[in-house]
Design an enzyme around this catalytic site. Sequence first.
Site, PDB file in Angstrom:
ATOM      1  N   LEU A 149       0.881  -1.157   0.000  1.00 33.83           N
ATOM      2  CA  LEU A 149       0.000   0.000   0.000  1.00 33.83           C
ATOM      3  C   LEU A 149       0.918   1.206   0.000  1.00 33.83           C
ATOM      4  O   LEU A 149       1.825   1.306   0.828  1.00 33.83           O
ATOM      5  CB  LEU A 149      -0.902  -0.023   1.244  1.00 33.83           C
ATOM      6  CG  LEU A 149      -2.093   0.930   1.281  1.00 33.83           C
ATOM      7  CD1 LEU A 149      -3.025   0.737   0.089  1.00 33.83           C
ATOM      8  CD2 LEU A 149      -2.870   0.743   2.576  1.00 33.83           C
ATOM      9  N   ASP A 150       0.729   2.095  -0.961  1.00 38.10           N
ATOM     10  CA  ASP A 150       1.614   3.252  -1.105  1.00 38.10           C
ATOM     11  C   ASP A 150       1.746   4.021   0.200  1.00 38.10           C
ATOM     12  O   ASP A 150       0.819   4.065   1.008  1.00 38.10           O
ATOM     13  CB  ASP A 150       1.093   4.212  -2.177  1.00 38.10           C
ATOM     14  CG  ASP A 150       1.101   3.604  -3.559  1.00 38.10           C
ATOM     15  OD1 ASP A 150       1.943   2.741  -3.829  1.00 38.10           O
ATOM     16  OD2 ASP A 150       0.251   4.012  -4.363  1.00 38.10           O
ATOM     17  N   ARG A 151       2.883   4.666   0.367  1.00 37.23           N
ATOM     18  CA  ARG A 151       3.151   5.448   1.573  1.00 37.23           C
ATOM     19  C   ARG A 151       2.081   6.517   1.799  1.00 37.23           C
ATOM     20  O   ARG A 151       1.697   6.796   2.931  1.00 37.23           O
ATOM     21  CB  ARG A 151       4.538   6.089   1.462  1.00 37.23           C
ATOM     22  CG  ARG A 151       4.999   6.717   2.744  1.00 37.23           C
ATOM     23  CD  ARG A 151       6.401   7.208   2.627  1.00 37.23           C
ATOM     24  NE  ARG A 151       6.332   8.610   2.222  1.00 37.23           N
ATOM     25  CZ  ARG A 151       7.364   9.393   2.045  1.00 37.23           C
ATOM     26  NH1 ARG A 151       8.577   8.932   2.174  1.00 37.23           N
ATOM     27  NH2 ARG A 151       7.214  10.639   1.719  1.00 37.23           N
TER      28      ARG A 151
END
Length: 187
Positions: free
Chosen positions: A51-53
């Site tokens: 999950l992207d930052r």
Amino acid sequence: MQTRSETLTTILFNKPFGVLSQFTDKGTQGSTRPTLSAYIDLPGVYPAGRLDRDSEGLMILTSDGKLQARIADPKYKAPKTYLAQVEGTVTQDALDRLRAGVILRDGPTRPAKARAVNPPTLWDRDPPIRVRKSVPDSWLELTIAEGRNRQVRRMTAHVGFPTLRLIRMSIGDWSLGDLAPGQWRTV
């Protein structure tokens, strides 16, 4: 490697904004970006997907390698549902285009389930999203069955509605439920 006598562990985690979806930061030397290790002190579990930052919400971590592969590998088509706060008031045309699939630089996406939703009751994001008084925002619920890099953000931008905030609410049969950011529970 686990033996049959070991118990397999699977946890659901609500990843806060700004946290890397890995246990160590392999970025620049001296980097102090927060990682999963700031929240999860449970040996032997690994993220099933990323999950992207700058995204928030559900991550599944498990010690079960087969489960990890089933969740992360696009060939299994595990549906992932997101709430996306987008810039602008979403149109029916944009929803129809998302439902048909859009063509991104890395090829066409599979059709998504997409619908406009009322603003949900959520935790505050830190830092808050940028707000422009002259541009309204709206919310979408989007379900996809693939997981390309930044796919939801690229899809909404492609149809003219850049994502301001993105929260993964469910993966397959698992959902975020009432987990607060930074909390996790065993399933």
